[in-house]
Design an enzyme around this catalytic site. Structure first.
Site, PDB file in Angstrom:
ATOM      1  N   SER A  85      31.272  56.410  54.009  1.00 17.98           N
ATOM      2  CA  SER A  85      29.984  57.023  53.655  1.00 17.98           C
ATOM      3  C   SER A  85      29.896  58.396  54.291  1.00 17.98           C
ATOM      4  O   SER A  85      30.544  58.675  55.318  1.00 17.98           O
ATOM      5  CB  SER A  85      28.832  56.137  54.174  1.00 17.98           C
ATOM      6  OG  SER A  85      27.595  56.817  54.138  1.00 17.98           O
ATOM      7  N   TYR A 135      24.718  52.229  61.678  1.00 16.90           N
ATOM      8  CA  TYR A 135      25.337  52.363  60.355  1.00 16.90           C
ATOM      9  C   TYR A 135      26.396  53.460  60.382  1.00 16.90           C
ATOM     10  O   TYR A 135      27.511  53.272  59.870  1.00 16.90           O
ATOM     11  CB  TYR A 135      24.272  52.692  59.310  1.00 16.90           C
ATOM     12  CG  TYR A 135      24.821  52.840  57.908  1.00 16.90           C
ATOM     13  CD1 TYR A 135      25.365  51.759  57.233  1.00 16.90           C
ATOM     14  CD2 TYR A 135      24.809  54.077  57.262  1.00 16.90           C
ATOM     15  CE1 TYR A 135      25.887  51.888  55.947  1.00 16.90           C
ATOM     16  CE2 TYR A 135      25.321  54.216  55.974  1.00 16.90           C
ATOM     17  CZ  TYR A 135      25.860  53.126  55.316  1.00 16.90           C
ATOM     18  OH  TYR A 135      26.374  53.262  54.047  1.00 16.90           O
TER      19      TYR A 135
END
Length: 232
Positions: free
Chosen positions: A75, A100
């Protein structure tokens, strides 16, 4: 980990040759929680799960020979990610966004260390990575306010305005998986503004994802946490 072991055993039994493995399982910014094994949910799902599954089906992937690939989905959040080496499980405190980012940085560290080991083993399998930019999927369900009716509608509208459709978000992963010209260690993402949307191209990770010392350190820790030893 027990479920992953069962799934890997079933996969290896059903598919003695695995031409392509895409590690795409992911959760994003959930409230603090853990896996059944006690791992912080994002680190456990997004990285350790991929590590454990890959290690247990690697022989079947290598058996596919030339053209076999392992693609890890990272990501743009890796850009701000940092490995919290002294508290990888976020036990002292918890920041959902930072956790994350750490898990997505781990995806890239794993990708490059895996390729280094494949090279050392003179294996024909290659390891690559991809990211979907900003895509309109249910992954944003844990964004604060997403479940508040009026605010949730605003968030949904903003997501549709700035994000690309899920089908477009899948393209970097599909290119990494199928492009005959793709090379070991390449990282694919959208070509638009800040890699948020656009056509799939080779993109560059942040320098901290390329630290060989961090790559090998995470590998050793992952082996210890999962109990999975790779055949390379």
């Amino acid at each position: 980990l027990a479920q992953i072991t069962d799934a890997a055993a079933e996969a290896a039994e059903r598919f003695p040759r695995i031409d392509l493995l895409i590690n795409n399982a992911g959760v994003m910014i959930p409230p603090k929680s853990t896996t059944a094994d006690g791992f912080e949910l994002q680190f456990g799902t997004n990285h350790l799960g991929h590590f454990a599954f890959t290690g247990q089906v690697l022989d079947a992937v290598r058996a596919a020979g030339d053209g076999s690939r392992i693609v890890n989905v990272s990501s743009i959040a890796h850009q701000a990610g940092k490995m919290r080496w002294d508290d990888l499980q976020w036990e002292r405190s918890y920041n959902r966004s930072a956790a994350y980012g750490q898990s997505k940085l781990a995806n890239l560290l794993f990708t490059y260390e895996l390729q280094r080991r494949l090279d050392a083993a003179e294996a024909s399998t290659i390891s690559l990575a991809a990211h979907p930019g900003v895509s309109a999927t249910e992954l944003v369900r844990h964004v604060p306010g997403a479940n508040v009716p009026d605010l949730g509608q605003v968030i949904e509208g903003a997501t549709k305005l700035f994000a690309q459709p899920a089908e477009d978000g899948a393209l970097p992963t599909l290119r990494a998986a199928t492009d005959p010209g793709a090379e070991a260690g390449e990282y694919y993402g959208p070509d638009g503004f800040r890699e948020m949307r656009g056509n799939p191209v080779v993109v560059q990770p942040r320098p901290h994802a390329l630290r060989a010392s961090d790559q090998s350190r995470l590998w050793e820790i992952s082996e210890e946490l999962t109990g999975v030893q790779f055949s390379i």
